[in-house]
Design an enzyme around this catalytic site. Structure first.
Site, PDB file in Angstrom:
ATOM      1  N   GLU A   1       0.837  -1.212   0.000  1.00 42.92           N
ATOM      2  CA  GLU A   1       0.000   0.000   0.000  1.00 42.92           C
ATOM      3  C   GLU A   1       0.863   1.249   0.000  1.00 42.92           C
ATOM      4  OE1 GLU A   1      -3.151  -0.225  -1.118  1.00 42.92           O
ATOM      5  OE2 GLU A   1      -3.539  -1.581   0.562  1.00 42.92           O
ATOM      6  N   HIS A   2       0.460   2.230  -0.813  1.00 43.57           N
ATOM      7  CA  HIS A   2       1.199   3.489  -0.965  1.00 43.57           C
ATOM      8  C   HIS A   2       2.622   3.228  -1.466  1.00 43.57           C
ATOM      9  CE1 HIS A   2      -1.840   6.295   0.524  1.00 43.57           C
ATOM     10  NE2 HIS A   2      -2.223   5.293   1.302  1.00 43.57           N
TER      11      HIS A   2
ATOM     12  N   SER B   1     -25.065   7.978 -16.462  1.00 47.72           N
ATOM     13  CA  SER B   1     -24.869   6.908 -15.478  1.00 47.72           C
ATOM     14  C   SER B   1     -26.219   6.499 -14.905  1.00 47.72           C
ATOM     15  CB  SER B   1     -23.962   7.382 -14.348  1.00 47.72           C
ATOM     16  OG  SER B   1     -23.993   6.408 -13.324  1.00 47.72           O
TER      17      SER B   1
ATOM     18  N   GLY C   1     -17.151   4.903  -3.356  1.00 45.42           N
ATOM     19  CA  GLY C   1     -16.643   5.506  -2.117  1.00 45.42           C
ATOM     20  C   GLY C   1     -16.229   4.486  -1.074  1.00 45.42           C
ATOM     21  N   ALA C   2     -16.029   3.223  -1.483  1.00 42.15           N
ATOM     22  CA  ALA C   2     -15.676   2.170  -0.528  1.00 42.15           C
ATOM     23  C   ALA C   2     -14.191   1.856  -0.568  1.00 42.15           C
ATOM     24  CB  ALA C   2     -16.484   0.911  -0.829  1.00 42.15           C
ATOM     25  N   GLY C   3     -13.425   2.634  -1.341  1.00 46.38           N
ATOM     26  CA  GLY C   3     -11.993   2.358  -1.473  1.00 46.38           C
ATOM     27  C   GLY C   3     -11.750   1.105  -2.298  1.00 46.38           C
TER      28      GLY C   3
ATOM     29  N   SER D   1     -13.831   2.166  -7.585  1.00 43.94           N
ATOM     30  CA  SER D   1     -14.911   2.343  -8.559  1.00 43.94           C
ATOM     31  C   SER D   1     -14.449   3.300  -9.664  1.00 43.94           C
ATOM     32  CB  SER D   1     -16.165   2.878  -7.882  1.00 43.94           C
ATOM     33  OG  SER D   1     -15.882   4.095  -7.233  1.00 43.94           O
ATOM     34  N   SER D   2     -13.520   4.204  -9.345  1.00 43.49           N
ATOM     35  CA  SER D   2     -13.092   5.173 -10.371  1.00 43.49           C
ATOM     36  C   SER D   2     -12.276   4.512 -11.479  1.00 43.49           C
ATOM     37  CB  SER D   2     -12.306   6.307  -9.720  1.00 43.49           C
ATOM     38  OG  SER D   2     -11.297   5.785  -8.900  1.00 43.49           O
TER      39      SER D   2
ATOM     40  N   ASP E   1      -4.570   0.753  -9.452  1.00 45.09           N
ATOM     41  CA  ASP E   1      -5.979   0.444  -9.693  1.00 45.09           C
ATOM     42  C   ASP E   1      -6.245   0.217 -11.183  1.00 45.09           C
ATOM     43  OD1 ASP E   1      -5.921   1.144  -7.042  1.00 45.09           O
ATOM     44  OD2 ASP E   1      -6.853   3.103  -7.347  1.00 45.09           O
TER      45      ASP E   1
HETATM   46  C1  GLA Z   1      -5.331   4.572  -3.954  1.00 43.47           C
HETATM   47  C2  GLA Z   1      -4.612   4.940  -5.247  1.00 43.47           C
HETATM   48  C3  GLA Z   1      -3.579   3.886  -5.636  1.00 43.47           C
HETATM   49  C4  GLA Z   1      -2.677   3.529  -4.466  1.00 43.47           C
HETATM   50  C5  GLA Z   1      -3.479   3.272  -3.205  1.00 43.47           C
HETATM   51  C6  GLA Z   1      -2.623   3.057  -1.993  1.00 43.47           C
HETATM   52  O1  GLA Z   1      -6.121   3.438  -4.175  1.00 43.47           O
HETATM   53  O2  GLA Z   1      -5.545   5.092  -6.294  1.00 43.47           O
HETATM   54  O3  GLA Z   1      -2.848   4.342  -6.743  1.00 43.47           O
HETATM   55  O4  GLA Z   1      -1.720   4.527  -4.239  1.00 43.47           O
HETATM   56  O5  GLA Z   1      -4.395   4.325  -2.930  1.00 43.47           O
HETATM   57  O6  GLA Z   1      -1.865   1.905  -2.123  1.00 43.47           O
END
Ligand code: GLA
Length: 395
Positions: free
Chosen positions: A39-40, A73, A130-132, A135-136, A185
């Site tokens: 992550e990140h 949409s 919006g759930a992480g 969706s984008s 993503d």
């Molecule tokens: C979001 C961003 C990704 C990634 C994550 C963290 O989902 O869209 O590019 O940086 O945060 O891992």
């Protein structure tokens, strides 16, 4: 999921005919994702290991010869009426909001020299917004697949072609929507394979499928959408990224990927306290991705679980992107016997994942629900998932 993929395809096809007045050329879809670990790290030229979700965004599309992009949409709350913009006028402010992901994709492909003209696009989605769960990227990548199909760009044909769409989707998000995200993503939305996680290397651009047959191991991956969204999330993401870039420049490296775990103590000593913790997260997280891939290959799921727990602690304490709701999901899942649990995605709300024996899913879910109720938080949404495939043509 509320309805089957076939239902979604039929729904968006029927709606397209009603709204536009003729049937679409086709329907294309792309998935949301959860990241297993890493992550990140993507915007630090690092490693991550996402899977695609069975939840997808579906785009019904056809060309139009007047140079206009018209997008509708079917998602609740997004109006249901078309957003219309001339493709030649797409810019960071035009159109704003969610339609920027759609228009941004058209803009980025045109910027890359592809002959893309007007389009009618109608969208529906089973990816929670919006759930992480990205969706984008499901949205921009389903549109990329549709544009490629309508204008015969053949960008779904093989990995290199799909990477053109990945780059376009990243530019759409960075340059038109204005979100400084990395590429995880979009990459998984376009390149995922069923029953596999994807090891992504953002230094070499390598994409390596890693087999992940949870069912055969008697395991489940539980996703819990906390439904918590914390203000400032966008600014915090950009701030984390900027801190990492500044730290890389202080250390004289092109990215934090160049900081080796062995050299970590010496490198951290050259940074201020906060930057040092951010860098420690990124460097140790890359190492955890490597260890997790090796553990998956050995089918050592106990080790995978431990790495999830370490990743969560690092994101909570060093990178400071967790929140009480995410910490609670992790704590309750572990108390219910999960092998491991961690927040997934950008953080500050959104979702957490837990790896656990299939027989423990119900108990873990109710423990999490009871805890949320006791805390007075909105009820979370928990569901088990298996790795799905990337973008394709449905119809
Ligand atoms: C979001 C961003 C990704 C990634 C994550 C963290 O989902 O869209 O590019 O940086 O945060 O891992």
């Amino acid at each position: 999921m509320s309805s089957s993929p076939q239902d979604q395809v039929r729904r968006v096809e029927t709606a397209f005919s009603r709204i536009v007045g003729h049937p679409p050329t086709g329907v294309w879809s792309a998935p949301g994702r959860v990241n297993l670990i890493g992550e990140h790290t993507d915007y630090n030229a690092g490693l991550c290991l996402p899977i695609a979700l069975p939840h997808r965004t579906y785009a019904a599309a056809a060309g139009r010869d007047d140079g206009l992009l018209s997008v509708t949409s079917l998602a609740e709350g997004l109006g249901g009426s078309p957003t219309v913009v001339p493709v030649a006028d797409i810019s960071p402010e035009n159109p704003g909001g969610w339609a920027g992901y759609v228009a941004g994709m058209v803009w980025a492909l045109r910027e890359q020299g592809y002959a893309v003209g007007g389009l009618d696009i109608v969208l529906t989605s089973s990816v929670p917004i919006g759930a992480g769960l990205s969706s984008s990227a499901a949205l921009s990548c389903s549109v990329g697949a549709a544009v490629s199909g309508v204008y015969s760009l053949d960008l779904l044909d093989h990995e290199e072609a799909r990477k053109v769409l990945v780059r376009a989707a990243i530019r759409a998000e960075n340059d038109i929507v204005g979100a400084p995200t990395g590429g995880m993503d979009q990459t998984v939305a376009l390149l995922a394979q069923e029953r596999h996680a994807l090891r992504l290397d953002f230094r070499s651009d390598e994409v390596t499928p890693v087999p992940l047959d949870l069912e055969a191991a008697g395991l489940a991956l539980l996703v819990c959408d906390t439904r918590a969204s914390h203000v400032l999330a966008d600014g915090q993401y950009a701030e984390r990224r900027a801190t990492c870039e500044r730290a890389a420049s202080v250390l004289g490296v092109s990215s934090l990927r160049e900081v080796l775990p062995d050299e970590l103590p010496g490198s951290l000593a050259r940074l201020d306290e906060v930057s040092a913790r951010r860098v420690r997260h990124v460097v140790t997280e890359n190492a955890r991705v490597e260890a997790c891939v090796e553990a998956l290959v050995r089918e050592d799921f106990g080790e995978v679980g431990e790495l999830f727990v370490e990743s969560h602690a690092s994101l909570r304490d060093d990178y400071e992107v967790s929140c009480p709701e995410l910490d609670a999901v992790v704590a309750e899942a572990l108390a219910a016997g999960a092998l491991g649990a961690r927040m997934t995605g950008g953080g500050f709300g959104g979702s957490a994942i837990a790896l656990l024996l299939r027989g423990l899913v119900d108990a873990a879910t109710s423990a999490i629900e009871v805890r949320f109720e006791r805390e007075g938080w909105r009820a979370p949404e928990c569901f088990a998932v298996t790795p799905a495939g990337g973008a394709y043509r449905d119809l």
